[in-house]
Design a protein around this motif. Sequence first.
Motif, PDB file in Angstrom:
ATOM      1  N   TRP A   7       0.824  -1.216   0.000  1.00  0.00           N
ATOM      2  CA  TRP A   7       0.000   0.000   0.000  1.00  0.00           C
ATOM      3  C   TRP A   7       0.853   1.260   0.000  1.00  0.00           C
ATOM      4  CZ3 TRP A   7       0.131   3.478   4.024  1.00  0.00           C
ATOM      5  CH2 TRP A   7       0.628   3.032   5.233  1.00  0.00           C
ATOM      6  N   GLN A   8       0.305   2.292  -0.577  1.00  0.00           N
ATOM      7  CA  GLN A   8       1.011   3.554  -0.732  1.00  0.00           C
ATOM      8  C   GLN A   8       0.400   4.695   0.080  1.00  0.00           C
ATOM      9  OE1 GLN A   8       3.848   3.913  -2.667  1.00  0.00           O
ATOM     10  NE2 GLN A   8       3.691   1.699  -2.692  1.00  0.00           N
ATOM     11  N   MET A   9      -0.928   4.652   0.295  1.00  0.00           N
ATOM     12  CA  MET A   9      -1.597   5.815   0.860  1.00  0.00           C
ATOM     13  C   MET A   9      -2.815   5.391   1.668  1.00  0.00           C
ATOM     14  SD  MET A   9      -1.289   9.162   0.843  1.00  0.00           S
ATOM     15  CE  MET A   9      -0.291   9.547  -0.557  1.00  0.00           C
ATOM     16  N   ASN A  10      -3.078   6.116   2.743  1.00  0.00           N
ATOM     17  CA  ASN A  10      -4.284   5.927   3.541  1.00  0.00           C
ATOM     18  C   ASN A  10      -5.279   7.031   3.230  1.00  0.00           C
ATOM     19  OD1 ASN A  10      -3.586   3.723   5.323  1.00  0.00           O
ATOM     20  ND2 ASN A  10      -2.107   5.107   6.247  1.00  0.00           N
ATOM     21  N   VAL A  11      -6.550   6.655   3.133  1.00  0.00           N
ATOM     22  CA  VAL A  11      -7.635   7.632   3.144  1.00  0.00           C
ATOM     23  C   VAL A  11      -8.239   7.497   4.530  1.00  0.00           C
ATOM     24  CG1 VAL A  11      -9.825   8.389   2.137  1.00  0.00           C
ATOM     25  CG2 VAL A  11      -8.082   7.318   0.674  1.00  0.00           C
ATOM     26  N   TYR A  12      -8.360   8.608   5.246  1.00  0.00           N
ATOM     27  CA  TYR A  12      -8.825   8.534   6.623  1.00  0.00           C
ATOM     28  C   TYR A  12     -10.020   9.450   6.858  1.00  0.00           C
ATOM     29  CZ  TYR A  12      -6.288  12.924   7.167  1.00  0.00           C
ATOM     30  OH  TYR A  12      -5.857  14.214   7.025  1.00  0.00           O
ATOM     31  N   LEU A  13     -10.782   9.094   7.865  1.00  0.00           N
ATOM     32  CA  LEU A  13     -11.893   9.898   8.359  1.00  0.00           C
ATOM     33  C   LEU A  13     -11.678  10.026   9.858  1.00  0.00           C
ATOM     34  CD1 LEU A  13     -14.703  11.245   7.993  1.00  0.00           C
ATOM     35  CD2 LEU A  13     -15.691   8.967   8.392  1.00  0.00           C
ATOM     36  N   VAL A  14     -11.555  11.254  10.343  1.00  0.00           N
ATOM     37  CA  VAL A  14     -11.365  11.483  11.771  1.00  0.00           C
ATOM     38  C   VAL A  14     -12.431  12.443  12.283  1.00  0.00           C
ATOM     39  CG1 VAL A  14      -8.862  11.062  11.799  1.00  0.00           C
ATOM     40  CG2 VAL A  14      -9.716  13.375  11.380  1.00  0.00           C
ATOM     41  N   LYS A  15     -12.754  12.286  13.558  1.00  0.00           N
ATOM     42  CA  LYS A  15     -13.600  13.256  14.238  1.00  0.00           C
ATOM     43  C   LYS A  15     -12.670  14.094  15.102  1.00  0.00           C
ATOM     44  CE  LYS A  15     -17.792  13.870  16.926  1.00  0.00           C
ATOM     45  NZ  LYS A  15     -18.946  13.181  17.557  1.00  0.00           N
ATOM     46  N   MET A  16     -12.800  15.394  15.000  1.00  0.00           N
ATOM     47  CA  MET A  16     -11.913  16.304  15.713  1.00  0.00           C
ATOM     48  C   MET A  16     -12.728  17.146  16.694  1.00  0.00           C
ATOM     49  SD  MET A  16      -9.603  17.336  12.405  1.00  0.00           S
ATOM     50  CE  MET A  16      -8.163  17.875  13.281  1.00  0.00           C
ATOM     51  N   ARG A  17     -12.202  17.257  17.916  1.00  0.00           N
ATOM     52  CA  ARG A  17     -12.833  18.062  18.965  1.00  0.00           C
ATOM     53  C   ARG A  17     -11.813  19.059  19.501  1.00  0.00           C
ATOM     54  NH1 ARG A  17     -14.242  12.841  20.138  1.00  0.00           N
ATOM     55  NH2 ARG A  17     -16.431  12.354  19.902  1.00  0.00           N
ATOM     56  N   SER A  18     -12.232  20.308  19.598  1.00  0.00           N
ATOM     57  CA  SER A  18     -11.350  21.343  20.113  1.00  0.00           C
ATOM     58  C   SER A  18     -11.001  21.084  21.569  1.00  0.00           C
ATOM     59  CB  SER A  18     -12.016  22.714  19.987  1.00  0.00           C
ATOM     60  OG  SER A  18     -11.221  23.697  20.616  1.00  0.00           O
ATOM     61  N   ARG A  19      -9.782  21.409  21.920  1.00  0.00           N
ATOM     62  CA  ARG A  19      -9.341  21.320  23.314  1.00  0.00           C
ATOM     63  C   ARG A  19      -9.643  22.607  24.079  1.00  0.00           C
ATOM     64  NH1 ARG A  19      -3.467  18.550  22.129  1.00  0.00           N
ATOM     65  NH2 ARG A  19      -4.299  16.501  21.596  1.00  0.00           N
ATOM     66  N   VAL A  20     -10.104  23.654  23.368  1.00  0.00           N
ATOM     67  CA  VAL A  20     -10.313  24.949  24.012  1.00  0.00           C
ATOM     68  C   VAL A  20     -11.752  25.446  23.983  1.00  0.00           C
ATOM     69  CG1 VAL A  20      -7.920  25.682  23.706  1.00  0.00           C
ATOM     70  CG2 VAL A  20      -9.619  26.197  21.938  1.00  0.00           C
ATOM     71  N   ASN A  21     -12.619  24.818  23.179  1.00  0.00           N
ATOM     72  CA  ASN A  21     -14.026  25.228  23.138  1.00  0.00           C
ATOM     73  C   ASN A  21     -14.875  24.033  22.714  1.00  0.00           C
ATOM     74  OD1 ASN A  21     -13.992  25.136  20.222  1.00  0.00           O
ATOM     75  ND2 ASN A  21     -12.980  27.118  20.254  1.00  0.00           N
ATOM     76  N   ASP A  22     -16.135  24.271  22.379  1.00  0.00           N
ATOM     77  CA  ASP A  22     -17.050  23.168  22.057  1.00  0.00           C
ATOM     78  C   ASP A  22     -17.095  22.811  20.568  1.00  0.00           C
ATOM     79  OD1 ASP A  22     -18.317  25.421  21.156  1.00  0.00           O
ATOM     80  OD2 ASP A  22     -20.230  25.005  22.124  1.00  0.00           O
ATOM     81  N   GLU A  23     -16.163  23.292  19.803  1.00  0.00           N
ATOM     82  CA  GLU A  23     -16.114  23.028  18.363  1.00  0.00           C
ATOM     83  C   GLU A  23     -15.795  21.555  18.083  1.00  0.00           C
ATOM     84  OE1 GLU A  23     -13.806  25.005  14.578  1.00  0.00           O
ATOM     85  OE2 GLU A  23     -12.742  24.858  16.482  1.00  0.00           O
ATOM     86  N   TRP A  24     -16.485  20.973  17.098  1.00  0.00           N
ATOM     87  CA  TRP A  24     -16.195  19.612  16.641  1.00  0.00           C
ATOM     88  C   TRP A  24     -16.588  19.498  15.174  1.00  0.00           C
ATOM     89  CZ3 TRP A  24     -19.803  16.454  14.464  1.00  0.00           C
ATOM     90  CH2 TRP A  24     -21.130  16.806  14.656  1.00  0.00           C
ATOM     91  N   PHE A  25     -16.001  18.524  14.479  1.00  0.00           N
ATOM     92  CA  PHE A  25     -16.272  18.309  13.065  1.00  0.00           C
ATOM     93  C   PHE A  25     -15.559  17.028  12.636  1.00  0.00           C
ATOM     94  CE2 PHE A  25     -12.880  21.295  13.856  1.00  0.00           C
ATOM     95  CZ  PHE A  25     -11.800  20.689  13.241  1.00  0.00           C
ATOM     96  N   TYR A  26     -15.836  16.614  11.417  1.00  0.00           N
ATOM     97  CA  TYR A  26     -15.139  15.478  10.810  1.00  0.00           C
ATOM     98  C   TYR A  26     -14.183  16.014   9.756  1.00  0.00           C
ATOM     99  CZ  TYR A  26     -18.515  12.377  12.993  1.00  0.00           C
ATOM    100  OH  TYR A  26     -19.268  11.693  13.905  1.00  0.00           O
ATOM    101  N   LYS A  27     -13.133  15.237   9.493  1.00  0.00           N
ATOM    102  CA  LYS A  27     -12.188  15.579   8.433  1.00  0.00           C
ATOM    103  C   LYS A  27     -11.852  14.319   7.657  1.00  0.00           C
ATOM    104  CE  LYS A  27      -7.558  17.273   7.415  1.00  0.00           C
ATOM    105  NZ  LYS A  27      -7.555  16.431   6.218  1.00  0.00           N
ATOM    106  N   VAL A  28     -11.837  14.449   6.354  1.00  0.00           N
ATOM    107  CA  VAL A  28     -11.389  13.366   5.490  1.00  0.00           C
ATOM    108  C   VAL A  28     -10.071  13.819   4.872  1.00  0.00           C
ATOM    109  CG1 VAL A  28     -12.631  14.155   3.416  1.00  0.00           C
ATOM    110  CG2 VAL A  28     -12.080  11.747   3.682  1.00  0.00           C
ATOM    111  N   GLY A  29      -9.162  12.871   4.662  1.00  0.00           N
ATOM    112  CA  GLY A  29      -7.889  13.245   4.081  1.00  0.00           C
ATOM    113  C   GLY A  29      -7.096  12.032   3.664  1.00  0.00           C
ATOM    114  N   ILE A  30      -5.894  12.294   3.164  1.00  0.00           N
ATOM    115  CA  ILE A  30      -4.990  11.224   2.757  1.00  0.00           C
ATOM    116  C   ILE A  30      -3.635  11.464   3.405  1.00  0.00           C
ATOM    117  CG2 ILE A  30      -6.190  10.717   0.607  1.00  0.00           C
ATOM    118  CD1 ILE A  30      -4.097  12.332  -0.877  1.00  0.00           C
TER     119      ILE A  30
END
Length: 143
Positions: A7-30
């Motif tokens: 394999w050469q590359m990962n496609v990932y999906l992560v859930k991200m939560r701020s350490r300083v406020n209530d912000e959250w979201f998902y991110k897709v990337g390679i």
Amino acid sequence: MIDVGVWQMNVYLVKMRSRVNDEWFYKVGITRHEDIRLRFTTFGTDTVHASDLPKMEKLKRIFRRETYLFQYDLDVVHVVKLTREADAEQIEREILEAVEGQAVLPRQPFPGRTECFWADDKQIALVQDYMTDEANFHNSRSV
């Protein structure tokens, strides 16, 4: 199942939560990183060494090869491995087009912040299924 040595590359999906406020979201990337979290620990302005983190936390982060402080906690939701980088880029691009209506720009800057979005559990399940199906399809053609 694909050979890890191929394999050469990962496609990932992560859930991200701020350490300083209530912000959250998902991110897709390679990334080529086998440990997806390492993708987010090698940039920034505040270094772990110069931080006011407790010594044990500094020690843990340094031994995890984290160089910079990152303002978000990560939950790795899903990862698929691709044998060809172009296929990984295509899958990422297609997912980003699909979620465009729910795109979000995180408050804290980081590389890839334009690849973030909001979604509910059912939508995330669809993204995961799509990632798996597309990876299987592309990898079967690469053999």
